[in-house]
Design an enzyme around this catalytic site. Structure first.
Site: not given
Length: 240
Positions: A53-55
């Protein structure tokens, strides 16, 4: 000194952990936190994850420990379900909130029906090109590395994805709140950009939460701090 004993609650072959990734954490941050919990007890145990997952995204992240890390590949092909907030009337180079807005457009002429119709047109099997701001490799370099230097690669890799459903739950202009069910490897921020393009106003992903990976649901996920407490609780740690 800290002494650790493996208690009956510590799975010998490892386990899957369902975690709710916090905002602004990388997926590796979560892995490191759990791995360090084992180290605190003096136990070196492999920890990995499936589905980065992206930040700026939150939600379901599946971790595996010990020998269970060998089974992570069985999760890679599972469908994903996301709750997405799409900002209409603006674009960004990264297709999300990580870069500055440009191309501002008026959206007051749009209604919920128009947004729903445009979203439904994006459903089905289709080819999707990786965005420039992604970790996809191109001639030995990550695309995001090239993007930071101002390089645009037009012949980026494309792959077949399936958008099983693109449901618009509600519209509060300039925001559209959506639930999107996709096959593995689909970029939700690319779909956000495409929705804005279809509506003629531009759009980008303003918020993202993963709520399901296959049959695994975020409602069953633990907070990171609870996962750490669980790991420590499975080990008997005493101060000597």
């Amino acid at each position: 000194m800290v002494e650790m004993h493996e208690g009956a609650g510590l799975p010998e072959d490892g386990e899957f952990l369902l975690l709710d990734k916090p905002l602004d954490w990388t997926s590796f941050d979560v892995v490191a936190k759990v791995r360090n919990a084992y180290k605190r007890g003096g136990l070196k145990r492999k920890v990995g994850h499936s589905g980065t997952l992206d930040p700026k995204a939150t939600g379901l992240l599946i971790l595996a420990t010990g020998k269970k890390t060998r089974e992570l590949s069985t999760l890679e092909g599972l469908d994903k379900v996301y709750d997405a907030v799409i900002r209409l009337g603006a674009r960004t180079l990264s297709h999300d909130s990580e870069s500055e807005e440009y191309g501002l457009r008026d959206v007051t002429h749009l209604d919920e029906g128009a947004v729903k119709r445009a979203a439904s047109e994006l459903e089905g099997k289709r080819m999707q090109q990786a965005p420039m701001h992604s970790a996809t490799w191109h001639k030995g370099k990550r695309l995001y590395e090239l993007a930071r230097k101002g390089t645009v690669v037009t012949d980026r890799k494309s792959k077949e994805i399936v958008v099983h459903s693109f449901d618009v739950l509600r519209v509060e202009l300039p925001l559209a709140y959506c639930r999107i069910h996709v096959s593995k490897g689909a970029y939700i921020r690319v779909l956000a950009d495409e929705l804005g393009e279809a509506l003629g106003v531009g759009g980008y992903l303003a918020g993202l939460r993963r709520i399901a990976i296959g049959s695994y649901q975020v409602e069953s996920a633990m907070r990171v701090e609870d996962a750490v407490a669980r790991v420590l609780g499975q080990m008997q740690v005493t101060d000597q």
